[in-house]
Design a protein around this motif. Structure first.
Motif, PDB file in Angstrom:
ATOM      1  N   ARG A 296       0.842  -1.214   0.000  1.00  0.00           N
ATOM      2  CA  ARG A 296       0.000   0.000   0.000  1.00  0.00           C
ATOM      3  C   ARG A 296       0.863   1.244   0.000  1.00  0.00           C
ATOM      4  O   ARG A 296       0.627   2.187  -0.752  1.00  0.00           O
ATOM      5  CB  ARG A 296      -0.860   0.045   1.269  1.00  0.00           C
ATOM      6  N   ALA A 297       1.885   1.217   0.865  1.00  0.00           N
ATOM      7  CA  ALA A 297       2.725   2.400   1.029  1.00  0.00           C
ATOM      8  C   ALA A 297       3.539   2.674  -0.231  1.00  0.00           C
ATOM      9  O   ALA A 297       3.753   3.827  -0.611  1.00  0.00           O
ATOM     10  CB  ALA A 297       3.649   2.210   2.237  1.00  0.00           C
ATOM     11  N   VAL A 298       3.991   1.613  -0.897  1.00  0.00           N
ATOM     12  CA  VAL A 298       4.780   1.792  -2.125  1.00  0.00           C
ATOM     13  C   VAL A 298       3.890   2.364  -3.235  1.00  0.00           C
ATOM     14  O   VAL A 298       4.296   3.237  -3.990  1.00  0.00           O
ATOM     15  CB  VAL A 298       5.402   0.451  -2.572  1.00  0.00           C
ATOM     16  N   ARG A 299       2.656   1.850  -3.313  1.00  0.00           N
ATOM     17  CA  ARG A 299       1.751   2.318  -4.360  1.00  0.00           C
ATOM     18  C   ARG A 299       1.349   3.770  -4.165  1.00  0.00           C
ATOM     19  O   ARG A 299       1.102   4.482  -5.133  1.00  0.00           O
ATOM     20  CB  ARG A 299       0.472   1.468  -4.381  1.00  0.00           C
ATOM     21  N   ASP A 300       1.249   4.185  -2.922  1.00  0.00           N
ATOM     22  CA  ASP A 300       0.778   5.543  -2.660  1.00  0.00           C
ATOM     23  C   ASP A 300       1.649   6.202  -1.590  1.00  0.00           C
ATOM     24  O   ASP A 300       1.257   6.303  -0.425  1.00  0.00           O
ATOM     25  CB  ASP A 300      -0.688   5.502  -2.200  1.00  0.00           C
ATOM     26  N   PRO A 301       2.829   6.646  -2.002  1.00  0.00           N
ATOM     27  CA  PRO A 301       3.784   7.195  -1.021  1.00  0.00           C
ATOM     28  C   PRO A 301       3.258   8.451  -0.329  1.00  0.00           C
ATOM     29  O   PRO A 301       3.764   8.828   0.722  1.00  0.00           O
ATOM     30  CB  PRO A 301       5.024   7.524  -1.851  1.00  0.00           C
ATOM     31  N   GLY A 302       2.247   9.090  -0.926  1.00  0.00           N
ATOM     32  CA  GLY A 302       1.746  10.324  -0.339  1.00  0.00           C
ATOM     33  C   GLY A 302       0.658  10.104   0.703  1.00  0.00           C
ATOM     34  O   GLY A 302       0.236  11.054   1.375  1.00  0.00           O
ATOM     35  N   ALA A 303       0.189   8.860   0.847  1.00  0.00           N
ATOM     36  CA  ALA A 303      -0.909   8.581   1.778  1.00  0.00           C
ATOM     37  C   ALA A 303      -0.461   8.847   3.213  1.00  0.00           C
ATOM     38  O   ALA A 303       0.730   8.830   3.510  1.00  0.00           O
ATOM     39  CB  ALA A 303      -1.364   7.135   1.625  1.00  0.00           C
ATOM     40  N   PRO A 304      -1.422   9.118   4.103  1.00  0.00           N
ATOM     41  CA  PRO A 304      -1.045   9.385   5.502  1.00  0.00           C
ATOM     42  C   PRO A 304      -0.313   8.192   6.108  1.00  0.00           C
ATOM     43  O   PRO A 304      -0.574   7.052   5.731  1.00  0.00           O
ATOM     44  CB  PRO A 304      -2.402   9.569   6.201  1.00  0.00           C
ATOM     45  N   LEU A 305       0.591   8.471   7.027  1.00  0.00           N
ATOM     46  CA  LEU A 305       1.365   7.411   7.663  1.00  0.00           C
ATOM     47  C   LEU A 305       0.448   6.535   8.513  1.00  0.00           C
ATOM     48  O   LEU A 305      -0.421   7.037   9.214  1.00  0.00           O
ATOM     49  CB  LEU A 305       2.459   8.027   8.531  1.00  0.00           C
ATOM     50  N   GLU A 306       0.658   5.233   8.437  1.00  0.00           N
ATOM     51  CA  GLU A 306      -0.143   4.309   9.230  1.00  0.00           C
ATOM     52  C   GLU A 306       0.578   3.944  10.527  1.00  0.00           C
ATOM     53  O   GLU A 306       1.783   3.838  10.570  1.00  0.00           O
ATOM     54  CB  GLU A 306      -0.429   3.024   8.433  1.00  0.00           C
ATOM     55  N   ARG A 307      -0.216   3.776  11.561  1.00  0.00           N
ATOM     56  CA  ARG A 307       0.306   3.356  12.873  1.00  0.00           C
ATOM     57  C   ARG A 307      -0.584   2.235  13.368  1.00  0.00           C
ATOM     58  O   ARG A 307      -1.780   2.427  13.534  1.00  0.00           O
ATOM     59  CB  ARG A 307       0.190   4.501  13.898  1.00  0.00           C
ATOM     60  N   HIS A 308      -0.003   1.053  13.595  1.00  0.00           N
ATOM     61  CA  HIS A 308      -0.806  -0.063  14.084  1.00  0.00           C
ATOM     62  C   HIS A 308      -0.170  -0.710  15.300  1.00  0.00           C
ATOM     63  O   HIS A 308       1.007  -1.041  15.262  1.00  0.00           O
ATOM     64  CB  HIS A 308      -0.931  -1.152  13.013  1.00  0.00           C
ATOM     65  N   PRO A 309      -0.941  -0.910  16.362  1.00  0.00           N
ATOM     66  CA  PRO A 309      -0.408  -1.742  17.450  1.00  0.00           C
ATOM     67  C   PRO A 309      -0.338  -3.164  16.922  1.00  0.00           C
ATOM     68  O   PRO A 309      -1.242  -3.602  16.213  1.00  0.00           O
ATOM     69  CB  PRO A 309      -1.449  -1.610  18.556  1.00  0.00           C
ATOM     70  N   ALA A 310       0.745  -3.888  17.207  1.00  0.00           N
ATOM     71  CA  ALA A 310       0.962  -5.141  16.493  1.00  0.00           C
ATOM     72  C   ALA A 310       1.612  -6.202  17.354  1.00  0.00           C
ATOM     73  O   ALA A 310       2.433  -6.953  16.876  1.00  0.00           O
ATOM     74  CB  ALA A 310       1.817  -4.880  15.270  1.00  0.00           C
ATOM     75  N   LEU A 311       1.248  -6.256  18.602  1.00  0.00           N
ATOM     76  CA  LEU A 311       1.799  -7.346  19.391  1.00  0.00           C
ATOM     77  C   LEU A 311       0.739  -7.780  20.387  1.00  0.00           C
ATOM     78  O   LEU A 311       0.310  -7.003  21.229  1.00  0.00           O
ATOM     79  CB  LEU A 311       3.076  -6.894  20.090  1.00  0.00           C
ATOM     80  N   GLY A 312       0.303  -8.996  20.251  1.00  0.00           N
ATOM     81  CA  GLY A 312      -0.657  -9.535  21.205  1.00  0.00           C
ATOM     82  C   GLY A 312       0.082 -10.385  22.214  1.00  0.00           C
ATOM     83  O   GLY A 312       1.016 -11.094  21.855  1.00  0.00           O
ATOM     84  N   ALA A 313      -0.286 -10.287  23.474  1.00  0.00           N
ATOM     85  CA  ALA A 313       0.368 -11.101  24.510  1.00  0.00           C
ATOM     86  C   ALA A 313      -0.708 -11.666  25.421  1.00  0.00           C
ATOM     87  O   ALA A 313      -1.566 -10.929  25.896  1.00  0.00           O
ATOM     88  CB  ALA A 313       1.354 -10.251  25.304  1.00  0.00           C
ATOM     89  N   ARG A 314      -0.680 -12.985  25.605  1.00  0.00           N
ATOM     90  CA  ARG A 314      -1.628 -13.593  26.542  1.00  0.00           C
ATOM     91  C   ARG A 314      -0.963 -14.783  27.213  1.00  0.00           C
ATOM     92  O   ARG A 314      -0.143 -15.481  26.613  1.00  0.00           O
ATOM     93  CB  ARG A 314      -2.904 -14.036  25.832  1.00  0.00           C
ATOM     94  N   VAL A 315      -1.323 -14.999  28.481  1.00  0.00           N
ATOM     95  CA  VAL A 315      -0.702 -16.073  29.251  1.00  0.00           C
ATOM     96  C   VAL A 315      -1.280 -17.423  28.850  1.00  0.00           C
ATOM     97  O   VAL A 315      -2.492 -17.566  28.668  1.00  0.00           O
ATOM     98  CB  VAL A 315      -0.920 -15.833  30.761  1.00  0.00           C
ATOM     99  N   VAL A 316      -0.408 -18.415  28.673  1.00  0.00           N
ATOM    100  CA  VAL A 316      -0.826 -19.808  28.534  1.00  0.00           C
ATOM    101  C   VAL A 316      -0.444 -20.493  29.846  1.00  0.00           C
ATOM    102  O   VAL A 316       0.736 -20.687  30.130  1.00  0.00           O
ATOM    103  CB  VAL A 316      -0.112 -20.485  27.342  1.00  0.00           C
ATOM    104  N   HIS A 317      -1.479 -20.797  30.639  1.00  0.00           N
ATOM    105  CA  HIS A 317      -1.237 -21.338  31.983  1.00  0.00           C
ATOM    106  C   HIS A 317      -1.067 -22.851  31.899  1.00  0.00           C
ATOM    107  O   HIS A 317      -1.976 -23.556  31.501  1.00  0.00           O
ATOM    108  CB  HIS A 317      -2.408 -20.972  32.897  1.00  0.00           C
ATOM    109  N   ARG A 318       0.110 -23.353  32.303  1.00  0.00           N
ATOM    110  CA  ARG A 318       0.309 -24.807  32.365  1.00  0.00           C
ATOM    111  C   ARG A 318       0.630 -25.207  33.798  1.00  0.00           C
ATOM    112  O   ARG A 318      -0.084 -24.793  34.715  1.00  0.00           O
ATOM    113  CB  ARG A 318       1.398 -25.228  31.373  1.00  0.00           C
ATOM    114  N   GLU A 319       1.664 -26.002  34.006  1.00  0.00           N
ATOM    115  CA  GLU A 319       1.864 -26.573  35.347  1.00  0.00           C
ATOM    116  C   GLU A 319       2.913 -25.863  36.199  1.00  0.00           C
ATOM    117  O   GLU A 319       3.004 -26.101  37.392  1.00  0.00           O
ATOM    118  CB  GLU A 319       2.297 -28.057  35.212  1.00  0.00           C
ATOM    119  N   SER A 320       3.722 -24.997  35.592  1.00  0.00           N
ATOM    120  CA  SER A 320       4.880 -24.461  36.322  1.00  0.00           C
ATOM    121  C   SER A 320       4.564 -23.209  37.143  1.00  0.00           C
ATOM    122  O   SER A 320       5.443 -22.651  37.791  1.00  0.00           O
ATOM    123  CB  SER A 320       6.024 -24.178  35.342  1.00  0.00           C
ATOM    124  N   THR A 321       3.290 -22.760  37.094  1.00  0.00           N
ATOM    125  CA  THR A 321       2.912 -21.575  37.895  1.00  0.00           C
ATOM    126  C   THR A 321       1.635 -21.855  38.680  1.00  0.00           C
ATOM    127  O   THR A 321       0.842 -22.703  38.289  1.00  0.00           O
ATOM    128  CB  THR A 321       2.629 -20.352  37.013  1.00  0.00           C
TER     129      THR A 321
END
Lengths: 321, 321
Positions: A296-321
């Motif tokens: 997208r950015a290459v096709r339209d270098p003049g478009a507004p800058l994009e900002r995306h949160p991009a990291l999901g974090a969630r606990v996988v609870h097993r036996e060690s806690t």
């Protein structure tokens, strides 16, 4: 080549340079391409990009530490996705150069887009890249940089999840492993900060634990473990967790009864340990989404800058806690 | 730029192109470089390489599967070593193209040297690269290719060491894990072949065991283990060994009494397992030696082609065999 194809030199040049202004019949084009192939002609990427105005090269700096499993897979998926969109990915080994100087080295290759994981690139570096013809600069890291698109990956959330989980499980004196290996600060510092934030204003406390990725270092830490009075540890990631858990078990410390252990990355090895390792699962951005952002950015270098949160974090609870 | 530096345009060109034929004083050179920096001038790598006759770029195709720990470290060390010799390493993501076609894509970047791990590149590809100006092509794999220097890495010796060790330990019915994951054939096939060769002419037998890198696949194999009548297994590498050993233990099979298990790569995780994992330690060529070979070849493209055996394999005996 003109002789082999039976056409004029000008025609050869028009065909190979893909000049659309001049009408050349399909059979003639084909003859020229066949002659080119026979003679082993290889176009010069940079010369071609000068003519076309831009290349199809997406440049990514090679990581300054050997890539872990999670990042290795992400990079691999990203290359596939960009390849499907007809880009060529080039990883540039600029080890040791600070961000804006590295940007000058990248710019010499005239990439159409540059994708920078981590920190170090500043607004000046972005400007250098754009002046040299890059139509898009995308950073993947904790903070956005002026002039560049950004996928925001906040590793503090990884630590926050781990800290909150341990607190909920009734743990109060929480150790946080900080690897001694260089180059990991950019992940380990925000993770530590995230644990602190999760415990902020509670009756819990956080202790920083430097640890090298070797058995001696782990054995030394395990030997003084009971003196530290900790009841839980967030071990930076699953590999450090495996190392530390083994050392604690060898020192007779029961897990999770005496000390709860949690890692991060959700690697398969955690499920193979006994007790099974609890972990923070990290969702990196999908290679396809990132490739589409670049496109997208290459096709339209003049478009507004994009900002995306991009990291999901969630606990996988097993036996060690 | 000439105006800013207070010199003629010709002088700017001489300085930036590093033309030694024309005498220009140091202060003038410095003024030009300062002006260039101020204006954000970035030389065009390819244009510069056209003038200089060659670039300082060493191109390495990016691996077609996510790199393992051992190879990742090797590549990292190699980048450092080449960087110290003033080369820039570029990893080119040519996923999916067959060798000689990929060579055309690499040639477009006009690298001064190309270093190709694995198989696929043929004599035609080497010729394309040389015609486009590459002064050295170095392959790192099982066989030498016409026209290229070669580091010969024979993975059969890894399997041979494992097979001979198991036989010496009194094992006779030996399973060999062959990963189902694509892209690993080029290692797993010769490793299997090496075990066969070690057992050739003895009273031992070899059974091929396809295994996917996931717990279900391992559990299925473990469930039919006793029916296979094996007393030992070479598990391809340490990570597959960890996976399979856990599944066998969960199925009640004692290690090493009932089944001996050996991996390869000598990763730290093997020492953290119980029983401690026996393994085949693999010495990859040192990044420094390989960087020096590249440099020699670039300096003297006419020198005779070098061929070096470059993979050491020896068993590290621990508790699992």
């Amino acid at each position: 080549m003109a002789r082999l194809a039976g056409v004029s030199r000008a025609t050869v040049s028009y065909v190979l340079n893909n000049t659309r202004a001049v009408r050349i019949s399909e059979p003639t084009r084909r003859r020229v391409h066949e002659a080119a192939r026979e003679l082993g002609y290889v176009p010069h990427a940079a010369a071609r990009s000068l003519r076309a105005g831009h290349s199809r090269m997406v440049l990514i700096p090679a990581p300054s530490v050997p890539a872990g499993r999670l990042y290795g897979r992400f990079l691999h998926e990203l290359q596939w996705a960009l390849g499907r969109l007809d880009y060529t990915v080039v990883q540039h080994g600029t080890i040791g150069l600070p961000g804006d100087e590295a940007a000058r080295a990248w710019a010499e290759l005239r990439p159409v887009a540059v994708l920078v994981p981590g920190t170090g690139l500043g607004p000046q570096g972005v400007a250098v890249l754009k002046r040299s013809g890059a139509r898009a600069v995308v950073t993947v890291g904790p903070e956005a940089v002026e002039g560049a698109h950004a996928l925001l990956m906040d590793h503090a959330s990884v630590g926050h999840q781990a800290g909150a989980h341990l607190y909920e499980r009734g743990r109060r004196r929480i150790g946080v492993v900080v690897p001694e290996e260089s180059g990991l600060d950019m992940f380990s510092r925000p993770r530590l900060e995230g644990v602190r934030r999760a415990l902020d204003g509670t009756d819990g406390s956080v202790t920083e634990l430097p640890l090298g990725y070797d058995e001696d270092s782990a054995a030394r830490l395990a030997a003084r473990w009971r003196g530290l009075g900790l009841d839980a540890v967030f071990a930076y990631n699953d590999e450090y967790a495996m190392l530390l858990m083994r050392a604690l078990q060898d020192a007779g410390i029961s897990i999770p009864e005496e000390t709860a252990v949690i890692g991060a990355d959700d690697l398969m090895l955690g499920r193979l340990l006994r007790p099974r390792l609890s972990t923070v699962h990290i969702d990196l951005p999908s290679g396809r989404d990132l490739a589409e952002l670049v496109d997208r950015a290459v096709r339209d270098p003049g478009a507004p800058l994009e900002r995306h949160p991009a990291l999901g974090a969630r606990v996988v609870h097993r036996e060690s806690t």
